[in-house]
Scaffold this motif. Structure first.
Motif, PDB file in Angstrom:
ATOM      1  N   LEU A   1     -15.780 -47.589  38.195  1.00 29.42           N
ATOM      2  CA  LEU A   1     -14.364 -47.968  38.208  1.00 29.42           C
ATOM      3  C   LEU A   1     -13.496 -46.811  38.683  1.00 29.42           C
ATOM      4  N   ALA A   2     -13.813 -45.601  38.218  1.00 31.31           N
ATOM      5  CA  ALA A   2     -13.050 -44.425  38.650  1.00 31.31           C
ATOM      6  C   ALA A   2     -13.192 -44.209  40.155  1.00 31.31           C
ATOM      7  N   LEU A   3     -14.406 -44.419  40.670  1.00 32.76           N
ATOM      8  CA  LEU A   3     -14.632 -44.272  42.114  1.00 32.76           C
ATOM      9  C   LEU A   3     -13.827 -45.297  42.901  1.00 32.76           C
ATOM     10  N   LEU A   4     -13.783 -46.519  42.385  1.00 35.54           N
ATOM     11  CA  LEU A   4     -13.013 -47.572  43.066  1.00 35.54           C
ATOM     12  C   LEU A   4     -11.519 -47.250  43.048  1.00 35.54           C
ATOM     13  N   ILE A   5     -11.031 -46.680  41.947  1.00 31.88           N
ATOM     14  CA  ILE A   5      -9.614 -46.290  41.870  1.00 31.88           C
ATOM     15  C   ILE A   5      -9.318 -45.188  42.888  1.00 31.88           C
ATOM     16  N   ILE A   6     -10.241 -44.244  43.029  1.00 35.61           N
ATOM     17  CA  ILE A   6     -10.070 -43.163  44.009  1.00 35.61           C
ATOM     18  C   ILE A   6     -10.032 -43.732  45.429  1.00 35.61           C
ATOM     19  N   LEU A   7     -10.930 -44.672  45.715  1.00 39.31           N
ATOM     20  CA  LEU A   7     -10.949 -45.301  47.049  1.00 39.31           C
ATOM     21  C   LEU A   7      -9.662 -46.077  47.300  1.00 39.31           C
ATOM     22  N   SER A   8      -9.160 -46.742  46.265  1.00 36.75           N
ATOM     23  CA  SER A   8      -7.894 -47.463  46.404  1.00 36.75           C
ATOM     24  C   SER A   8      -6.760 -46.502  46.713  1.00 36.75           C
ATOM     25  N   GLY A   9      -6.760 -45.349  46.025  1.00 34.32           N
ATOM     26  CA  GLY A   9      -5.751 -44.328  46.309  1.00 34.32           C
ATOM     27  C   GLY A   9      -5.870 -43.789  47.719  1.00 34.32           C
ATOM     28  N   PHE A  10      -7.112 -43.681  48.210  1.00 31.96           N
ATOM     29  CA  PHE A  10      -7.325 -43.219  49.590  1.00 31.96           C
ATOM     30  C   PHE A  10      -6.689 -44.184  50.588  1.00 31.96           C
ATOM     31  N   PHE A  11      -6.935 -45.473  50.397  1.00 29.53           N
ATOM     32  CA  PHE A  11      -6.370 -46.456  51.327  1.00 29.53           C
ATOM     33  C   PHE A  11      -4.844 -46.495  51.235  1.00 29.53           C
ATOM     34  N   SER A  12      -4.310 -46.396  50.022  1.00 30.84           N
ATOM     35  CA  SER A  12      -2.852 -46.428  49.859  1.00 30.84           C
ATOM     36  C   SER A  12      -2.198 -45.226  50.522  1.00 30.84           C
ATOM     37  N   SER A  13      -2.763 -44.042  50.285  1.00 26.04           N
ATOM     38  CA  SER A  13      -2.191 -42.834  50.885  1.00 26.04           C
ATOM     39  C   SER A  13      -2.364 -42.830  52.398  1.00 26.04           C
ATOM     40  N   SER A  14      -3.492 -43.363  52.878  1.00 23.82           N
ATOM     41  CA  SER A  14      -3.725 -43.411  54.324  1.00 23.82           C
ATOM     42  C   SER A  14      -2.693 -44.283  55.017  1.00 23.82           C
ATOM     43  N   GLU A  15      -2.397 -45.426  54.403  1.00 24.90           N
ATOM     44  CA  GLU A  15      -1.408 -46.338  55.004  1.00 24.90           C
ATOM     45  C   GLU A  15      -0.039 -45.664  55.089  1.00 24.90           C
ATOM     46  N   THR A  16       0.412 -45.082  53.987  1.00 23.34           N
ATOM     47  CA  THR A  16       1.721 -44.428  53.982  1.00 23.34           C
ATOM     48  C   THR A  16       1.736 -43.219  54.907  1.00 23.34           C
ATOM     49  N   GLY A  17       0.668 -42.422  54.884  1.00 21.86           N
ATOM     50  CA  GLY A  17       0.601 -41.234  55.730  1.00 21.86           C
ATOM     51  C   GLY A  17       0.639 -41.575  57.207  1.00 21.86           C
ATOM     52  N   MET A  18      -0.141 -42.565  57.616  1.00 23.17           N
ATOM     53  CA  MET A  18      -0.182 -42.946  59.029  1.00 23.17           C
ATOM     54  C   MET A  18       1.163 -43.503  59.493  1.00 23.17           C
ATOM     55  N   MET A  19       1.794 -44.311  58.660  1.00 28.38           N
ATOM     56  CA  MET A  19       3.063 -44.920  59.046  1.00 28.38           C
ATOM     57  C   MET A  19       4.236 -43.940  58.964  1.00 28.38           C
ATOM     58  N   SER A  20       4.045 -42.814  58.226  1.00 35.62           N
ATOM     59  CA  SER A  20       5.131 -41.839  58.074  1.00 35.62           C
ATOM     60  C   SER A  20       5.069 -40.715  59.096  1.00 35.62           C
ATOM     61  N   LEU A  21       4.049 -40.701  59.938  1.00 35.14           N
ATOM     62  CA  LEU A  21       3.917 -39.633  60.921  1.00 35.14           C
ATOM     63  C   LEU A  21       5.082 -39.643  61.909  1.00 35.14           C
ATOM     64  N   ASN A  22       5.562 -38.459  62.228  1.00 36.81           N
ATOM     65  CA  ASN A  22       6.588 -38.310  63.259  1.00 36.81           C
ATOM     66  C   ASN A  22       5.928 -38.517  64.625  1.00 36.81           C
ATOM     67  N   ARG A  23       6.335 -39.584  65.320  1.00 32.91           N
ATOM     68  CA  ARG A  23       5.660 -39.956  66.566  1.00 32.91           C
ATOM     69  C   ARG A  23       5.798 -38.886  67.647  1.00 32.91           C
ATOM     70  N   TYR A  24       6.945 -38.203  67.694  1.00 34.47           N
ATOM     71  CA  TYR A  24       7.161 -37.182  68.724  1.00 34.47           C
ATOM     72  C   TYR A  24       6.339 -35.932  68.427  1.00 34.47           C
TER      73      TYR A  24
END
Length: 252
Positions: free
Chosen positions: A13-36
């Protein structure tokens, strides 16, 4: 699952929570990148920026990959949390369901959503660039399923006349560029900021703003006495002046 020790279930369960956090942070990080800045880093051969740029070329595919992985992990974690709660309170299923719902929601909200997304929003490059390596692999692995889901989603978007292949380009207006220069902070010295803004303001200038009237032109007449020329040089506020002989139109 009845024969699996609770410690093992909690570990999964802890591993699954970590993976969920990875996907959540990846989505926000990728969408927050400065395109320029991303384009600049990619041109500078930054490997993380190159991978991120490749992923962002197809945002629908990227989001589909992240959401597919995130939902699979979250559903698996929810099912496992239900099993654990039933093991802990076998004689009281209502209590097990209640505790599982409240506790699991808080854990997911704090450790798999709020904390990783906040971190990714504050430092998107530190999250998105390392994550891009795993996301490229997942994109290839989940391609058939993601393609199927995206086809349906894009079809629904077309019903409301939205074409995902015709996204709004990242173009800047003059006013937006002026705002970027002003808010650059210490990255661009104040002197350079004033120079850049002055360049942007050139389009508002007229000939009268630039040209100096003839009677206000300051120059050096070579036919004057050397003492008069030297005195003129000492008191002038200009670093460059026209040098003429006799008449201002006869610049030498």
């Amino acid at each position: 699952m009845s024969d699996v020790p609770l410690s093992v279930l909690f570990g999964i369960l802890a591993l699954l929570i970590i993976l969920s956090g990875f996907f959540s942070s990846s989505e926000t990080g990728m969408m927050s990148l400065n395109r320029y800045r991303l384009r600049h880093l990619a041109k500078s051969k930054n490997k993380g920026a190159i991978r991120a740029s490749k992923l962002l070329e197809k945002p629908d595919r990227l989001i589909g990959t992240i959401l597919t992985g995130n939902n699979l992990v979250n559903f698996a974690a929810a099912a496992l949390a239900t099993i654990i709660s039933q093991r802990l309170w076998p004689d009281n299923p209502d209590l097990a369901v209640f505790v599982n719902t409240i506790l699991f929601t808080l854990i997911v909200l704090i450790f798999a959503e709020l904390t990783p997304k906040t971190l990714a929003a504050i430092a998107p490059e530190k999250i998105a660039f390392p994550a891009s390596r795993a996301l490229l692999g997942l994109q290839w692995l989940l391609h058939p399923f993601v393609w199927f889901v995206n086809t349906i989603a894009n079809g629904l978007l077309k019903l409301i006349r939205i074409d995902v292949n015709n996204a709004t380009p990242d173009n800047l207006s003059t006013e937006e560029l002026r705002t970027i220069v002003r808010e650059a902070g210490t990255m661009i010295p104040k002197r350079h900021q004033h120079m850049l803004i002055s360049i942007l303001d050139l389009e508002k200038m007229t000939v009268n703003d630039i040209m100096v009237p003839r009677n206000e032109i300051v120059g050096i007449d070579l036919e004057d006495d050397i003492e008069e020329i030297m005195q003129h040089l000492r008191i002038t506020q200009h670093t460059r002046m026209p040098v003429y002989r006799g008449d201002i139109n006869n610049v030498v």
